[in-house]
Design a protein around this motif. Structure first.
Motif, PDB file in Angstrom:
ATOM      1  N   ALA A  12       0.810  -1.223   0.000  1.00 25.31           N
ATOM      2  CA  ALA A  12       0.000   0.000   0.000  1.00 25.31           C
ATOM      3  C   ALA A  12       0.838   1.266   0.000  1.00 25.31           C
ATOM      4  CB  ALA A  12      -0.943  -0.011   1.210  1.00 25.31           C
ATOM      5  N   GLU A  13       2.113   1.163   0.397  1.00 25.08           N
ATOM      6  CA  GLU A  13       2.929   2.365   0.473  1.00 25.08           C
ATOM      7  C   GLU A  13       3.820   2.558  -0.749  1.00 25.08           C
ATOM      8  OE1 GLU A  13       5.435   2.032   3.857  1.00 25.08           O
ATOM      9  OE2 GLU A  13       6.519   0.297   3.086  1.00 25.08           O
ATOM     10  N   LEU A  14       3.760   1.664  -1.745  1.00 17.34           N
ATOM     11  CA  LEU A  14       4.635   1.802  -2.906  1.00 17.34           C
ATOM     12  C   LEU A  14       4.335   3.076  -3.681  1.00 17.34           C
ATOM     13  CD1 LEU A  14       4.815  -1.879  -4.268  1.00 17.34           C
ATOM     14  CD2 LEU A  14       6.356  -0.684  -2.710  1.00 17.34           C
ATOM     15  N   VAL A  15       3.073   3.319  -3.962  1.00 16.96           N
ATOM     16  CA  VAL A  15       2.708   4.506  -4.743  1.00 16.96           C
ATOM     17  C   VAL A  15       2.853   5.783  -3.915  1.00 16.96           C
ATOM     18  CG1 VAL A  15       0.846   5.658  -6.017  1.00 16.96           C
ATOM     19  CG2 VAL A  15       1.224   3.186  -6.278  1.00 16.96           C
ATOM     20  N   PRO A  16       2.319   5.835  -2.660  1.00 11.99           N
ATOM     21  CA  PRO A  16       2.492   7.088  -1.889  1.00 11.99           C
ATOM     22  C   PRO A  16       3.953   7.444  -1.643  1.00 11.99           C
ATOM     23  CG  PRO A  16       0.811   5.683  -0.897  1.00 11.99           C
ATOM     24  CD  PRO A  16       1.459   4.857  -1.938  1.00 11.99           C
ATOM     25  N   ARG A  17       4.793   6.441  -1.496  1.00 15.97           N
ATOM     26  CA  ARG A  17       6.211   6.725  -1.210  1.00 15.97           C
ATOM     27  C   ARG A  17       7.045   6.858  -2.481  1.00 15.97           C
ATOM     28  NH1 ARG A  17       8.789   3.128   3.385  1.00 15.97           N
ATOM     29  NH2 ARG A  17      10.434   4.654   2.950  1.00 15.97           N
ATOM     30  N   LEU A  18       6.385   6.968  -3.626  1.00 17.88           N
ATOM     31  CA  LEU A  18       7.080   7.193  -4.912  1.00 17.88           C
ATOM     32  C   LEU A  18       8.105   6.103  -5.181  1.00 17.88           C
ATOM     33  CD1 LEU A  18       7.601  11.075  -4.737  1.00 17.88           C
ATOM     34  CD2 LEU A  18       5.707   9.794  -5.740  1.00 17.88           C
ATOM     35  N   ILE A  34      14.428   3.052  -5.109  1.00 15.13           N
ATOM     36  CA  ILE A  34      14.366   4.273  -4.303  1.00 15.13           C
ATOM     37  C   ILE A  34      12.923   4.492  -3.875  1.00 15.13           C
ATOM     38  CG2 ILE A  34      14.832   6.746  -4.258  1.00 15.13           C
ATOM     39  CD1 ILE A  34      16.775   6.286  -6.582  1.00 15.13           C
ATOM     40  N   VAL A  35      12.723   4.757  -2.570  1.00 13.56           N
ATOM     41  CA  VAL A  35      11.423   5.169  -2.039  1.00 13.56           C
ATOM     42  C   VAL A  35      11.636   6.421  -1.206  1.00 13.56           C
ATOM     43  CG1 VAL A  35      10.382   2.869  -2.080  1.00 13.56           C
ATOM     44  CG2 VAL A  35      11.699   3.591  -0.095  1.00 13.56           C
ATOM     45  N   ASP A  36      10.601   7.255  -1.130  1.00 12.72           N
ATOM     46  CA  ASP A  36      10.667   8.511  -0.383  1.00 12.72           C
ATOM     47  C   ASP A  36       9.810   8.418   0.885  1.00 12.72           C
ATOM     48  OD1 ASP A  36      10.652  10.365  -3.486  1.00 12.72           O
ATOM     49  OD2 ASP A  36      12.335   9.684  -2.248  1.00 12.72           O
TER      50      ASP A  36
END
Length: 622
Positions: free
Chosen positions: A57-63, A109-111
């Motif tokens: 669930a955090e792949l898209v929000p965390r870019l 890379i994730v933000d």
């Protein structure tokens, strides 16, 4: 399960920091996958999100994004399920050539917060390249009179795969004249050869067509083939032959260009043009840009064209053809192996790494000063290097491992004798003549405070007049310290010492701030003062003493009993009431017995002035 949280804002910040730290540690690892080349689009590679510890669930929000060096479209990640899959065709040979290892490096890379992961995808080789011949057809000319068991080399195939997938075997189509023989070369490659098993007759069979097939070692195996066209030659039925199939020549490296290598000679049993031979070089292995070889087509003489360098190649293989001028022509073959001998053409190299400079002068023997390594590109004795250091210095070289040395302290140092040493490290190889290289090492000796200050002389004698005003200059002393810098700086202090003078049971004191020289005094003055003092006591006693003194002092002194020097008197009292007289090593007549020395007397300075008291030249009669 839900836990109640009763902590304040500080506790929340601590928990958040711990979570970020754990996430950072999780992101510092590396995930490894493997995939076969030529895999189809969509082929599963690995569950990247799960393996990296990321929630879907955090792949898209965390870019969430993937970067790749070079071809970035080969692999892709499905953001819905976090799976890494093949996106486009992967060709291992195009990607890595014939390298034994081949992999694709991905940077994930994730933000929020920023995390970087490294993913390595190994590309496995598959047997997707068949053996390939350089040309689709090979032509071989064979005389009808060629003897049985004659060998005719063919050009082999190549395979772009690696490992077992590139191992080749050969197969020859069925025929009654030739069999196939495989020869393994020095580089482990194989060379196919035709071996004649049955005599040829051009009138019966003018030519033959055979099929040569190459098979690799893959599963399943792949093949490649080439047509072998054999032309049977008539009339000129003798091929040129060399004296032997192979020759070996040794040459030193750096020989001049156009140096002769060998003179080849082939012979042909035919007559006329069929026995005239032309020489040519078929192949040189390995291929070198610095060195080539040329052959005289008429004489068969091979010469060097370029420069032989042992450090580049230690040997060359030259394949030579001898072709006669018959129609059609026939060829003979031989191999010339050129061995390159090493010369001492590379001087040693010296590298010095300083460890502890400067060196204290109280350093222990065996202290390591610097590390030294030597090397030489030559081989054998030409590459064996010995190392030495400038003689007559308190240092020596100790071999630690092969061409590594330590410069250590060999004897005690003294900064006062030598504050710096200029050493020369000499590396010399074992060639003849030998070559050498040098490296300079400057070793500074640090001073230690191991020397006390010293005066120019251990004792000074100074005469000082009384009543000097304060601050007046009396005497200058100097001391020197053999150490350096701060250790050589000298400070002075005055230690007070007083001399006691005894008279009437009371001792006046003189300060040792002024060194009083011991003046020789006159005993006669002392006697005068004594006579005057006693006159008031008794006239009879006075007459008796005067007579005694006249008798003793008027007698001529014996040799060695009375000194010739005149007595001196020095007045040193600060209140002008006492005078001090001392006589050292001065012989004085004082009656019978041996001469008296070291006599002291005190008298009041009544009528004389201060200058008279201090005047050492005043004379008193016996």
């Amino acid at each position: 399960m839900v836990f109640p949280w009763s902590g304040g804002p500080g506790a929340r910040r601590l928990l958040l920091s711990l979570l970020l730290l754990a996430a950072g540690e999780a992101g510092s690892g590396q995930v490894h996958y493997s995939v076969s080349e030529e895999a189809k689009h969509g082929t599963f590679v690995g569950r990247m999100a799960q393996d990296l510890g990321l929630e879907l669930a955090e792949l898209v929000p965390r870019l969430f994004r993937v970067a790749s060096k070079g071809r970035g479209d080969l692999l892709e990640v499905n953001l819905q399920n976090g799976i890494l899959f093949v996106n486009s065709r992967i060709d291992r040979e195009e990607l890595c050539g014939r390298s034994a290892e081949c992999s694709i490096h991905l940077e994930v890379i994730v933000d929020r917060p920023l995390q970087v992961f490294h993913v390595e995808v190994e590309v496995r080789d598959i047997n997707d390249n068949p053996p390939v011949f350089r040309e689709g057809e090979q032509t071989v000319f064979i005389s009808e009179s060629a003897p049985l068991e004659s060998h005719f080399p063919l050009e082999g195939a190549s395979d772009a795969d690696i490992g077992v997938n590139s191992l080749l075997a050969y197969r020859l189509s069925l025929n009654e004249y030739f069999t196939l023989k495989i020869t393994t070369k020095n580089d482990k490659s194989v060379l196919p050869e035709l071996v004649l098993r049955k005599s040829l007759d051009r009138e019966e069979t003018p030519e033959l067509n055979l099929l040569l097939t190459a098979l690799d070692g893959g599963k399943p195996e792949l093949t490649g083939s080439v047509q072998i066209q054999i032309t049977i030659l008539d009339v000129n039925d003798n091929a040129p032959e060399f004296d032997k199939p192979g020759y070996k020549v040794a040459l030193f490296e750096n020989v001049p260009n156009d140096t002769r290598v060998i003179q080849l000679k082939a012979s042909d049993l035919d007559e006329g043009l069929n026995r005239e031979i032309s020489y040519g070089i078929r192949m040189i292995l390995p291929v070198s840009e610095k060195c080539m070889f040329s052959i005289n087509p008429e004489t068969g003489e091979i010469r060097v064209y370029g420069k032989l360098d042992f450090e580049e190649n230690s040997e060359y293989e030259i394949q030579v053809n001898a072709i006669d001028k018959g129609i059609p022509s026939m060829a003979g073959h031989c191999t010339v192996l050129v061995e390159v001998l090493d010369l001492n053409d590379n001087a040693p190299e010296v590298m010095v790494t300083s460890l502890s400079l400067p060196v204290r002068e109280d350093a222990q023997v065996g202290t390591v000063i610097a590390l030294i390594s030597v090397s030489d590109l030559d081989s054998g004795a030409n590459g064996q290097v010995t190392c030495s250091v400038t003689p007559h210095v308190p240092f020596k070289l100790v071999s630690t491992f092969k061409n590594y040395y330590s410069l250590v302290l060999d004897s005690a140092l003294d900064c006062e004798k030598a504050a710096n040493y200029e050493l020369v490290v000499i590396a010399r190889d074992g060639g003849s003549p030998s070559l050498s290289a040098t490296a300079s090492v400057s070793v500074e000796v640090a001073d230690v405070n191991d020397n006390a200050p010293a005066f120019a002389q251990p004792e000074y004698t100074v005469f000082v007049k009384e009543n000097n005003p304060p601050g007046c200059h009396i005497f200058t002393v100097s001391a020197r310290d053999a150490d350096a810098q701060e250790n050589a700086r000298v400070s002075y202090s005055l230690v007070e010492r007083r001399l006691s003078l005894v008279e009437s049971g009371q001792a006046p004191k003189a300060s040792s701030r002024t060194s009083v020289g011991a003046a020789e005094t006159a005993l006669v003055d002392v006697n005068v003062y004594l006579i005057i003092a006693i006159c008031a006591v008794s006239s009879l006693l006075v007459l008796t003493l005067l007579l005694c003194m006249v008798l003793r002092c008027s007698a001529p002194p014996t040799e060695g009993a009375c000194g010739p020097g005149k007595p001196t008197l020095v007045c040193s009292s600060a209140v002008e009431s006492w005078s001090y007289s001392q006589q050292r090593r001065q012989r004085v007549c004082s009656g019978e017995g041996p001469p008296k020395t070291d006599l002291m007397a005190f008298s009041p300075c009544l009528s004389q002035s201060r200058e008279d008291c201090l005047n050492p030249s005043s004379e008193v009669s016996h």
